[in-house]
Design a protein around this motif. Structure first.
Motif, PDB file in Angstrom:
ATOM      1  N   LEU A  83       0.978  -1.273  -0.094  1.00 22.66           N
ATOM      2  CA  LEU A  83       0.295  -0.072   0.056  1.00 22.66           C
ATOM      3  C   LEU A  83       0.832   1.320   0.027  1.00 22.66           C
ATOM      4  O   LEU A  83       0.496   2.280  -0.628  1.00 22.66           O
ATOM      5  CB  LEU A  83      -0.686  -0.114   1.249  1.00 22.66           C
ATOM      6  CG  LEU A  83      -2.041  -1.289   1.088  1.00 22.66           C
ATOM      7  CD1 LEU A  83      -2.845  -1.202   2.575  1.00 22.66           C
ATOM      8  CD2 LEU A  83      -3.286  -0.733   0.098  1.00 22.66           C
ATOM      9  N   ASN A  84       2.214   1.160   0.669  1.00 19.27           N
ATOM     10  CA  ASN A  84       2.988   2.256   0.514  1.00 19.27           C
ATOM     11  C   ASN A  84       3.506   2.530  -0.807  1.00 19.27           C
ATOM     12  O   ASN A  84       3.570   3.770  -1.292  1.00 19.27           O
ATOM     13  CB  ASN A  84       4.109   2.139   1.574  1.00 19.27           C
ATOM     14  CG  ASN A  84       5.042   3.326   1.747  1.00 19.27           C
ATOM     15  OD1 ASN A  84       4.557   4.248   1.763  1.00 19.27           O
ATOM     16  ND2 ASN A  84       6.443   3.076   1.877  1.00 19.27           N
ATOM     17  N   LYS A  85       4.125   1.280  -1.274  1.00 15.85           N
ATOM     18  CA  LYS A  85       4.470   1.416  -2.709  1.00 15.85           C
ATOM     19  C   LYS A  85       3.515   2.084  -3.810  1.00 15.85           C
ATOM     20  O   LYS A  85       3.871   2.757  -4.660  1.00 15.85           O
ATOM     21  CB  LYS A  85       4.931   0.119  -3.090  1.00 15.85           C
ATOM     22  CG  LYS A  85       6.411  -0.059  -2.658  1.00 15.85           C
ATOM     23  CD  LYS A  85       7.118  -1.506  -3.257  1.00 15.85           C
ATOM     24  CE  LYS A  85       8.120  -1.690  -2.605  1.00 15.85           C
ATOM     25  NZ  LYS A  85       8.694  -3.145  -2.852  1.00 15.85           N
ATOM     26  N   ILE A  86       2.137   1.741  -3.462  1.00 17.45           N
ATOM     27  CA  ILE A  86       1.162   2.113  -4.643  1.00 17.45           C
ATOM     28  C   ILE A  86       0.636   3.680  -4.187  1.00 17.45           C
ATOM     29  O   ILE A  86      -0.012   4.303  -4.918  1.00 17.45           O
ATOM     30  CB  ILE A  86       0.017   1.216  -4.971  1.00 17.45           C
ATOM     31  CG1 ILE A  86      -0.887   1.277  -3.703  1.00 17.45           C
ATOM     32  CG2 ILE A  86       0.529  -0.073  -5.212  1.00 17.45           C
ATOM     33  CD1 ILE A  86      -2.130   0.648  -4.091  1.00 17.45           C
ATOM     34  N   GLY A  87       1.219   4.296  -3.107  1.00 17.47           N
ATOM     35  CA  GLY A  87       1.023   5.559  -2.786  1.00 17.47           C
ATOM     36  C   GLY A  87      -0.266   5.709  -2.220  1.00 17.47           C
ATOM     37  O   GLY A  87      -1.124   6.675  -2.223  1.00 17.47           O
ATOM     38  N   PHE A  88      -1.083   4.640  -1.791  1.00 15.85           N
ATOM     39  CA  PHE A  88      -2.200   4.723  -0.921  1.00 15.85           C
ATOM     40  C   PHE A  88      -2.018   5.436   0.342  1.00 15.85           C
ATOM     41  O   PHE A  88      -3.105   6.012   0.780  1.00 15.85           O
ATOM     42  CB  PHE A  88      -2.767   3.197  -0.801  1.00 15.85           C
ATOM     43  CG  PHE A  88      -4.005   3.191  -0.354  1.00 15.85           C
ATOM     44  CD1 PHE A  88      -5.272   3.542  -0.667  1.00 15.85           C
ATOM     45  CD2 PHE A  88      -4.118   2.655   1.230  1.00 15.85           C
ATOM     46  CE1 PHE A  88      -6.411   3.379   0.102  1.00 15.85           C
ATOM     47  CE2 PHE A  88      -5.161   2.630   1.832  1.00 15.85           C
ATOM     48  CZ  PHE A  88      -6.425   2.827   1.356  1.00 15.85           C
ATOM     49  N   LEU A  89      -1.158   5.256   1.114  1.00 16.46           N
ATOM     50  CA  LEU A  89      -0.993   5.713   2.454  1.00 16.46           C
ATOM     51  C   LEU A  89      -0.811   7.273   2.572  1.00 16.46           C
ATOM     52  O   LEU A  89      -0.188   7.821   1.934  1.00 16.46           O
ATOM     53  CB  LEU A  89       0.239   4.932   3.442  1.00 16.46           C
ATOM     54  CG  LEU A  89       0.127   3.653   3.392  1.00 16.46           C
ATOM     55  CD1 LEU A  89       1.427   2.924   4.018  1.00 16.46           C
ATOM     56  CD2 LEU A  89      -1.205   2.857   4.052  1.00 16.46           C
ATOM     57  N   SER A  90      -1.524   7.818   3.681  1.00 15.44           N
ATOM     58  CA  SER A  90      -1.573   9.190   4.046  1.00 15.44           C
ATOM     59  C   SER A  90      -1.699   9.203   5.515  1.00 15.44           C
ATOM     60  O   SER A  90      -2.016   8.395   6.353  1.00 15.44           O
ATOM     61  CB  SER A  90      -2.456   9.968   3.200  1.00 15.44           C
ATOM     62  OG  SER A  90      -3.718   9.863   3.728  1.00 15.44           O
ATOM     63  N   ASN A  91      -1.551  10.489   6.003  1.00 15.61           N
ATOM     64  CA  ASN A  91      -2.082  10.976   7.464  1.00 15.61           C
ATOM     65  C   ASN A  91      -3.320  11.037   7.602  1.00 15.61           C
ATOM     66  O   ASN A  91      -3.644  11.613   8.501  1.00 15.61           O
ATOM     67  CB  ASN A  91      -1.024  12.007   7.960  1.00 15.61           C
ATOM     68  CG  ASN A  91      -1.298  13.200   7.116  1.00 15.61           C
ATOM     69  OD1 ASN A  91      -2.081  13.239   6.305  1.00 15.61           O
ATOM     70  ND2 ASN A  91      -0.750  14.529   7.448  1.00 15.61           N
ATOM     71  N   ARG A  92      -4.201  10.779   6.603  1.00 14.57           N
ATOM     72  CA  ARG A  92      -5.838  10.554   6.801  1.00 14.57           C
ATOM     73  C   ARG A  92      -6.253   8.993   6.912  1.00 14.57           C
ATOM     74  O   ARG A  92      -7.519   8.910   6.877  1.00 14.57           O
ATOM     75  CB  ARG A  92      -6.293  11.456   5.628  1.00 14.57           C
ATOM     76  CG  ARG A  92      -5.776  12.838   5.542  1.00 14.57           C
ATOM     77  CD  ARG A  92      -6.734  13.664   4.535  1.00 14.57           C
ATOM     78  NE  ARG A  92      -6.477  13.053   3.214  1.00 14.57           N
ATOM     79  CZ  ARG A  92      -5.579  13.518   2.550  1.00 14.57           C
ATOM     80  NH1 ARG A  92      -4.626  14.521   2.742  1.00 14.57           N
ATOM     81  NH2 ARG A  92      -5.195  12.699   1.373  1.00 14.57           N
TER      82      ARG A  92
END
Ligand SMILES: [Zn+2]
Length: 484
Positions: free
Chosen positions: A284-293
């Motif tokens: 999920l980090n590699k596909i840019g899904f994670l954020s501080n929301r």
């Protein structure tokens, strides 16, 4: 002259408080708690409510406990908090609640549930997650879930949560707009996410429909004082990479929260690794899904490196010990996460996998489970478990500037709890008592956003008898539907 003084004080108070909640998204990283303490020597300020007497567990940064304290509430927020005699000199309350001999705590925060699933409470137990989901829950949902079902289940869940002192909950289900509507009417705060999943469900048949629903939902509720609208992709194993990326983009567009399940079972970890070459959080980090929301439920099967990723990005986590135990999903590395000061709260998960929405049990279970697993009774002490159900849970939902502790300027989400029932007698140590001895029934009075929703165990915004009657009618319907 006195009248003029009061009028001026009122005007000042009004001008300080009117500028509050609605205009800034609760998830805005630049938001600040407004400084609204208004003290004019010799002037008493009118306030809506004064909770007077009792021991206050503030959960502020210094973890102050105030004996014989008082909390003054005005316009939905905490106006003043301190010693009873000091506060009494400064305010003229419209209403007083005497809390002498009781404990006043921040409202509890349930960081993960599926509230309408209260109607499936106990429908099938003692099964693997995959069997439980595919043989019982998904078919029962397909045959029964519509907007009326969701409304009835939500009212049942809200009543149960208020009874147990939960003032904020984080939800993920279908017809989330109806859940928001019921929550608002009942006066309960919610981070509510419309579920997006890659198969046809009750409210949306395609991904395009679900995305359009989610966008409408976020736009409709984004400035509400109680409801924080969110987008809720079910999990990395039920939503494609392409759809997860589109959800991230939609979340960016509206600064909206994202509620999801991540790394709940070993099977999920292994399947994702096989399909994408990485474990769930890394993928999920590699596909840019994670954020501080992002608010990630479970995070059971995560590595040390993934804990660092969550910390760096500011991903919130919902630890659901009873659900994970009941479905034998595994044990989240909570002590390691706490050692790195992650934003990790406690959640009940849906009532079908728990089987209640009782945060007192989650505190007790979390504290004991991690002692057992670590072989060290010093692990997760009572105060830390209580913190996870309050201020750390608020951090997990990215709402800690508004809720989670009792401090001037924060929203008035407050529980008044008995300390003298048989199960609490005798009383020595506050946090130990709250986590290991106090039960949901010991919550007496609940205030959310300054509004009384339960007074002396009586629900003020929901009708208990109607709720039970509706739920029992659904029971008959659900049993019949599973026979066909
Ligand atoms: Zn869940």
């Amino acid at each position: 002259m006195d009248k003029l003084k009061y009028f001026l004080a009122f005007l000042l108070l009004f001008s300080f408080t009117i500028s509050g909640f609605g205009q800034v998204s609760p998830l805005d990283p630049n938001r600040e708690i407004p400084k609204r303490k208004l003290l004019i020597r010799g002037l008493k300020t009118p306030v809506d409510l004064l909770i007077s007497g009792g021991t206050i567990v503030t959960m502020n940064e210094k973890r102050e406990i105030i004996e014989d304290g008082a909390v003054a509430v005005s316009n939905g927020e905490i106006f003043l908090i301190g010693k009873r005699l000091d506060i009494a000199k400064q305010v003229i309350p419209k209403r007083i609640i005497n809390a002498t001999g009781k404990v006043i705590i921040p409202g509890l925060i349930n960081t993960h549930t599926h509230v309408p699933m209260t109607l499936f409470r106990g429908i099938s137990d003692d099964l693997d997650l995959q069997d439980w989901l595919t043989k019982y829950i998904f078919p029962a949902e397909a045959k029964n879930v519509d907007e009326q079902f969701v409304r009835a289940g939500t009212r049942l869940g809200l009543a149960e949560m208020i009874r147990g002192g939960t003032t904020t909950y984080c939800d993920m289900y279908y017809f989330e707009d109806a859940i928001a509507d019921e929550s608002k009417k009942a006066g309960v705060r919610g981070v509510l996410g419309e579920t997006i999943i890659d198969f046809p469900v009750a409210d949306n048949k395609t991904n395009a429909e679900a995305m359009a629903y989610a966008e409408r939902f976020v736009k409709k509720w984004q400035n509400d004082p109680l409801i924080v609208p969110a987008i809720a992709p079910h999990a990395p194993y039920t939503v494609s990479t392409e759809h997860l990326k589109a959800i991230r983009a939609l979340s960016d567009k509206y600064n909206a929260a994202v509620v999801t399940h991540i790394a709940e079972t070993k099977k999920e970890r292994d399947d994702i690794k096989k399909q994408y070459g990485d474990t769930p959080m890394t993928y999920l980090n590699k596909i840019g899904f994670l954020s501080n929301r992002v608010i990630a439920a479970h995070t059971v099967w995560i590595t040390d490196n993934e804990i660092d990723i969550m910390k760096r990005i500011g991903v919130g986590s919902a630890h659901c010990p009873q659900s994970n135990m009941k479905l034998a999903s595994g044990v989240a590395p909570v002590p390691a996460m706490l050692a790195k000061d992650l934003a990790i709260g406690l959640g009940t998960d849906g009532a079908a996998s728990n089987n209640d929405l009782n945060m007192w049990e989650e505190m007790d279970t979390a504290a004991k489970l991690h002692k057992l697993i670590s072989g060290d009774p010093k692990t997760l002490p009572a105060e830390q478990a209580f913190e996870m159900a309050t201020i750390r849970g608020a951090r997990a939902l990215h709402l800690d500037s508004l809720i989670g502790s009792l401090e001037a300027g924060k929203r008035a989400d407050i529980d008044i709890v008995d300390l003298d029932d048989l199960n609490q007698t005798p009383y020595y140590n506050l946090y130990s008592h709250l986590v290991y001895a106090t039960k949901a029934n010991d919550v007496r009075t609940v205030i959310i956003n300054g509004r009384l929703v339960m007074l002396d165990r009586r629900l003020l915004t929901l009708n208990e008898n109607v709720i039970k009657k509706d739920a029992n009618a659904y029971r008959e319907k659900i049993i019949k539907s599973l026979r066909n």
